[in-house]
Design a protein around this motif. Structure first.
Motif, PDB file in Angstrom:
ATOM      1  N   PHE A  66     -89.924 -88.463  59.794  1.00 45.55           N
ATOM      2  CA  PHE A  66     -91.246 -88.661  60.480  1.00 45.55           C
ATOM      3  C   PHE A  66     -90.778 -89.254  62.050  1.00 45.55           C
ATOM      4  N   SER A  67     -91.825 -88.900  62.774  1.00 43.85           N
ATOM      5  CA  SER A  67     -91.749 -89.303  64.055  1.00 43.85           C
ATOM      6  C   SER A  67     -92.959 -89.362  64.767  1.00 43.85           C
ATOM      7  N   ASN A  68     -93.118 -89.925  66.024  1.00 39.79           N
ATOM      8  CA  ASN A  68     -94.225 -89.902  67.057  1.00 39.79           C
ATOM      9  C   ASN A  68     -95.458 -90.363  66.294  1.00 39.79           C
ATOM     10  N   ALA A  69     -95.461 -91.521  65.566  1.00 35.15           N
ATOM     11  CA  ALA A  69     -96.372 -92.296  65.000  1.00 35.15           C
ATOM     12  C   ALA A  69     -97.427 -92.956  66.042  1.00 35.15           C
ATOM     13  N   GLU A  70     -98.823 -92.706  65.646  1.00 29.44           N
ATOM     14  CA  GLU A  70     -99.813 -93.118  66.429  1.00 29.44           C
ATOM     15  C   GLU A  70    -100.788 -93.999  65.758  1.00 29.44           C
ATOM     16  N   GLY A  71    -101.407 -94.931  66.346  1.00 31.82           N
ATOM     17  CA  GLY A  71    -102.341 -95.907  65.675  1.00 31.82           C
ATOM     18  C   GLY A  71    -101.295 -96.960  64.792  1.00 31.82           C
ATOM     19  N   LEU A  72    -102.058 -97.442  63.743  1.00 31.95           N
ATOM     20  CA  LEU A  72    -101.551 -98.505  62.887  1.00 31.95           C
ATOM     21  C   LEU A  72    -100.068 -97.865  62.214  1.00 31.95           C
ATOM     22  N   ALA A  73     -99.912 -96.530  62.127  1.00 35.56           N
ATOM     23  CA  ALA A  73     -98.881 -95.948  61.770  1.00 35.56           C
ATOM     24  C   ALA A  73     -97.499 -96.516  62.344  1.00 35.56           C
ATOM     25  N   LYS A  74     -97.625 -96.695  63.677  1.00 35.45           N
ATOM     26  CA  LYS A  74     -96.453 -97.132  64.411  1.00 35.45           C
ATOM     27  C   LYS A  74     -95.840 -98.178  63.564  1.00 35.45           C
ATOM     28  N   ALA A  75     -96.285 -99.293  63.002  1.00 32.46           N
ATOM     29  CA  ALA A  75     -95.698-100.496  62.497  1.00 32.46           C
ATOM     30  C   ALA A  75     -95.022-100.142  61.285  1.00 32.46           C
ATOM     31  N   PHE A  76     -95.231 -98.840  60.679  1.00 35.95           N
ATOM     32  CA  PHE A  76     -94.598 -98.630  59.309  1.00 35.95           C
ATOM     33  C   PHE A  76     -93.578 -97.534  59.288  1.00 35.95           C
ATOM     34  N   ILE A  77     -93.114 -97.147  60.588  1.00 32.59           N
ATOM     35  CA  ILE A  77     -92.110 -96.213  60.899  1.00 32.59           C
ATOM     36  C   ILE A  77     -90.838 -96.872  61.434  1.00 32.59           C
ATOM     37  N   ASP A  78     -89.657 -96.608  60.701  1.00 28.40           N
ATOM     38  CA  ASP A  78     -88.168 -97.063  60.912  1.00 28.40           C
ATOM     39  C   ASP A  78     -87.265 -95.979  60.865  1.00 28.40           C
ATOM     40  N   GLY A  79     -87.052 -95.664  62.140  1.00 26.51           N
ATOM     41  CA  GLY A  79     -86.269 -94.438  62.398  1.00 26.51           C
ATOM     42  C   GLY A  79     -86.915 -93.082  62.067  1.00 26.51           C
ATOM     43  N   ILE A  80     -86.264 -92.574  60.946  1.00 26.22           N
ATOM     44  CA  ILE A  80     -87.215 -91.118  60.718  1.00 26.22           C
ATOM     45  C   ILE A  80     -87.861 -91.638  59.126  1.00 26.22           C
ATOM     46  N   HIS A  81     -88.010 -92.787  58.666  1.00 27.92           N
ATOM     47  CA  HIS A  81     -88.467 -93.186  57.485  1.00 27.92           C
ATOM     48  C   HIS A  81     -89.842 -93.631  57.784  1.00 27.92           C
ATOM     49  N   PHE A  82     -90.814 -93.533  56.931  1.00 26.05           N
ATOM     50  CA  PHE A  82     -92.284 -93.777  57.046  1.00 26.05           C
ATOM     51  C   PHE A  82     -92.763 -94.512  55.815  1.00 26.05           C
ATOM     52  N   ASP A  83     -93.249 -95.904  55.687  1.00 27.46           N
ATOM     53  CA  ASP A  83     -93.395 -96.579  54.734  1.00 27.46           C
ATOM     54  C   ASP A  83     -94.977 -96.040  54.294  1.00 27.46           C
ATOM     55  N   PHE A  84     -95.142 -94.912  53.638  1.00 30.57           N
ATOM     56  CA  PHE A  84     -96.535 -94.389  53.485  1.00 30.57           C
ATOM     57  C   PHE A  84     -97.497 -95.146  52.654  1.00 30.57           C
TER      58      PHE A  84
END
Length: 136
Positions: A66-84
């Motif tokens: 995962f990359s290029n998170a926008e909005g609230l999603a920015k707080a849930f990305i750590d490197g290439i992992h996303f806390d869906f």
């Protein structure tokens, strides 16, 4: 504010390296009750990878980056992992807070629940309890 993220699934197939990706509109994705595994079919579809092919099977066995998170999603990305799951829960909580703020204003004359953290926690807990009852 739009919540989105780019999902890329790098994999090797027939001696070639592939990096299909897709911009995922998380608001639409969650509103349609999709879960994390649905991202594979979304990426495959947008990159003309047949859902009944060996290429799709290889894609399915690869890790999503995962990359290029926008909005609230920015707080849930750590490197290439996303806390869906964490994002989904947070988004649901934010939507609940909008309704709870209206209730607090109308019935308790409280303009901002952020100024009343104990009440905010109590209302959110009551909301969760009500949701748990409706799921049983």
């Amino acid at each position: 504010m739009s919540n989105s993220i780019v999902a890329t699934i790098p994999f090797d197939f027939k001696g070639e390296h592939h990096t299909p990706s897709a911009l995922i509109d998380l608001d639409r994705f969650i509103a349609n009750n999709h879960e994390l595994p649905n991202i594979y079919s979304e990426v495959a579809s947008l990159n003309q990878i047949g859902l009944y092919s060996y290429e799709y099977e290889v894609l399915m066995s690869s890790e999503i980056h995962f990359s290029n998170a926008e909005g609230l999603a920015k707080a849930f990305i750590d490197g290439i992992h996303f806390d869906f799951d964490g994002f989904k829960q947070h988004l649901h909580e934010q939507k609940s807070l909008v309704a709870l703020n209206l209730i607090a204003k109308e019935h308790l004359q409280i303009d901002d629940l952020e100024q009343e953290p104990a009440l905010k926690r109590a209302l959110l807990e009551a909301c969760r309890y009500g949701e748990s009852l409706s799921q049983t």
